[in-house]
Design an enzyme around this catalytic site. Structure first.
Site, PDB file in Angstrom:
ATOM      1  N   SER A 277      30.528  11.913 -14.531  1.00 41.56           N
ATOM      2  CA  SER A 277      30.963  11.348 -13.251  1.00 41.56           C
ATOM      3  C   SER A 277      31.305  12.483 -12.306  1.00 41.56           C
ATOM      4  O   SER A 277      31.779  13.540 -12.733  1.00 41.56           O
ATOM      5  CB  SER A 277      32.196  10.448 -13.461  1.00 41.56           C
ATOM      6  OG  SER A 277      32.823  10.169 -12.235  1.00 41.56           O
ATOM      7  N   ARG A 316     -13.725 -13.497  -1.249  1.00 38.27           N
ATOM      8  CA  ARG A 316     -12.941 -12.258  -1.243  1.00 38.27           C
ATOM      9  C   ARG A 316     -11.787 -12.439  -0.270  1.00 38.27           C
ATOM     10  O   ARG A 316     -11.930 -13.061   0.777  1.00 38.27           O
ATOM     11  CB  ARG A 316     -13.814 -11.051  -0.870  1.00 38.27           C
ATOM     12  CG  ARG A 316     -14.809 -10.679  -1.983  1.00 38.27           C
ATOM     13  CD  ARG A 316     -15.786  -9.608  -1.569  1.00 38.27           C
ATOM     14  NE  ARG A 316     -15.103  -8.403  -1.165  1.00 38.27           N
ATOM     15  CZ  ARG A 316     -15.535  -7.558  -0.236  1.00 38.27           C
ATOM     16  NH1 ARG A 316     -16.656  -7.809   0.404  1.00 38.27           N
ATOM     17  NH2 ARG A 316     -14.863  -6.476   0.055  1.00 38.27           N
TER      18      ARG A 316
END
Length: 451
Positions: A277, A316
């Site tokens: 930390s 498509r």
């Protein structure tokens, strides 16, 4: 992804497979295969195909990636400006051969096929990672098969299990992941070649022959019909990755909870600069779990986009296909990254058996309430036994007593069990059910798969 975060969430080799340079390389591979397949069938001259193949070997040295990026934004996909540059490179070697570059194909043919080639190579890495996780989980399941710990339901202490059983369950999930990967390969690793609307009309009556030759050139399966608008193959690949990542998230959730200060049963491996930390020197954070859980959080959102991309227009699509380009690479990278960090934890996890024992004892015998109830049930019926033990539990909690002490003073109990028998009933290791059989079954399944 920012390079600052890549080492936290991604895996280097898979990231490279989905890099810009690699994508162009796979597109080159598809174009060369197309030319050679057409030459084999007699659609284009063999000399032209050979020139294209020779020129392709130096394409990456000559491609202008800045120009390609700019032109892609204008063209709508990378294949259009790529083919233009590839044709120019081939033309420098042989002007006549340049006429046959990208013959009969459409942009999506090359991009879809390149995508499948990327998936094939990335799946190999993922499969190898899953195999390593599986092997390691099996080994750890064997090592800790008798290490008793608390089983927890709804985040509360429930009944005793063993750490080996938890690891065997994880191993079993990895085995299913391996089976899924193997099962989809023939179905999804399929070449794409259909031309403008999937009919390959430009190849007249030679389309089918070219498709099969093309797929063979690439060591992919040949599709019965074109799949420009049917995206289930892409979705199936992503779905398997999503399941893998979800399972990893479950494992990371488990070990991160077991790393909580008050639990402290299992820890991620230590290393200099890992899990600290910026303000609290005492912290040992589950950083691998954080990465895996972030992936498990992110992948479902990406999967949503992949699933939505299935709804395409006619032959498509507009937009749906394009969304895959953003999502699929990230799903692969997050899955591989999560696997890498999970393997690291499985290989180097630290187990605190003393804390496991402490956590078992912290309820002062309450976790063995079901065990004594089931021992009494044959003598007085399950419901009556439940009432007796429930009352004893309330007394133990109210008066801060060990449940065994309360039970030992009940005539309803002592008429059936003596002190030594009660001691045996209250041993956590005596109430593990068929856990060892389950572990054996998982280990045996692995041996069968290895044959």
């Amino acid at each position: 992804m920012s390079q600052l975060y890549a080492s936290l969430f991604y895996q280097k080799n898979v990231t490279e497979i989905f890099s810009d340079h690699a994508l162009v390389s796979y597109m080159v591979e598809a174009e060369v295969a197309l030319a050679q397949a057409q030459a084999q069938i007699g659609v284009i001259p063999q000399t032209a195909a050979d020139v294209i193949e020779r020129a392709a070997k130096t394409v990456l040295e000559h491609i202008d990636f800045d120009d390609l990026a700019t032109a892609t934004g204008l063209a709508g996909n990378i294949a259009i400006p790529f083919v233009k540059q590839l044709t120019a490179i081939v033309k420098q070697a042989d002007e006549d051969a340049a006429r046959y570059v990208h013959w009969g194909a459409t942009s999506q043919d090359i991009l879809d096929t390149a995508c499948i080639l990327q998936c094939r190579d990335a799946l190999k890495i993922v499969q190898n990672q899953v195999q390593q996780c599986y092997d390691t989980a099996l080994s750890q399941a064997q090592t800790y098969r008798y290490q008793v710990m608390m089983g927890r339901t709804w985040l509360q202490q429930a009944l005793p299990i063993t750490l080996g059983h938890k690891l065997a369950r994880w191993a079993s999930a990895f085995k299913r992941d391996l089976d899924r990967i193997e099962a989809i390969k023939d179905r999804v690793l399929t070449a794409q070649l259909g031309g403008a609307v999937g009919s390959l009309a430009s190849l007249q009556d030679q389309g089918s022959a070219v498709v099969h030759a093309y797929a063979k050139q690439l060591s992919l399966s040949a599709a019965a019909c074109t799949w420009h608008g049917e995206r289930d193959r892409i979705v199936e690949i992503a779905s398997v990755l999503g399941m893998i990542t979800g399972s990893l998230g479950k494992m990371a959730r488990d070990w991160s909870l077991m790393m909580q200060t008050e639990i402290a049963e299992v820890f991620e491996p230590t290393a200099k600069g890992r899990g600290g930390s910026s303000t609290m020197p005492h912290k040992r954070n589950p950083v691998a779990a954080a990465s895996v859980l972030a992936a498990a959080n992110r992948v479902p959102a990406l999967m949503s986009s992949i699933y939505q991309s299935m709804v395409q227009e006619h032959e498509r699509s507009l937009g749906g296909w394009h969304a895959e380009w953003l999502c699929l690479p990230e799903i692969f990278q997050l899955t591989a990254g999560a696997l890498e960090r999970t393997l690291d934890v499985l290989q180097g996890m630290e187990v605190n058996a003393d804390n496991m024992h402490r956590n078992i004892e912290c309820t002062h015998g309450l976790i063995m309430a079901e065990a004594i109830m089931m021992a009494l049930a044959p003598h007085m019926g399950r419901l009556n036994a439940h009432h007796v033990v429930e009352a004893a539990c309330k007394k133990a909690v109210t008066e801060h007593l060990h449940l065994k002490n309360v039970i030992s003073n009940l005539e309803e109990v002592t008429q059936y069990f003596n002190a030594s028998q009660l001691d045996e009933i209250f041993k956590p290791e005596s109430y593990l059910g068929n856990i060892q059989d389950q572990i054996d079954a998982v280990l045996q399944d692995a041996k069968g798969a290895a044959k």
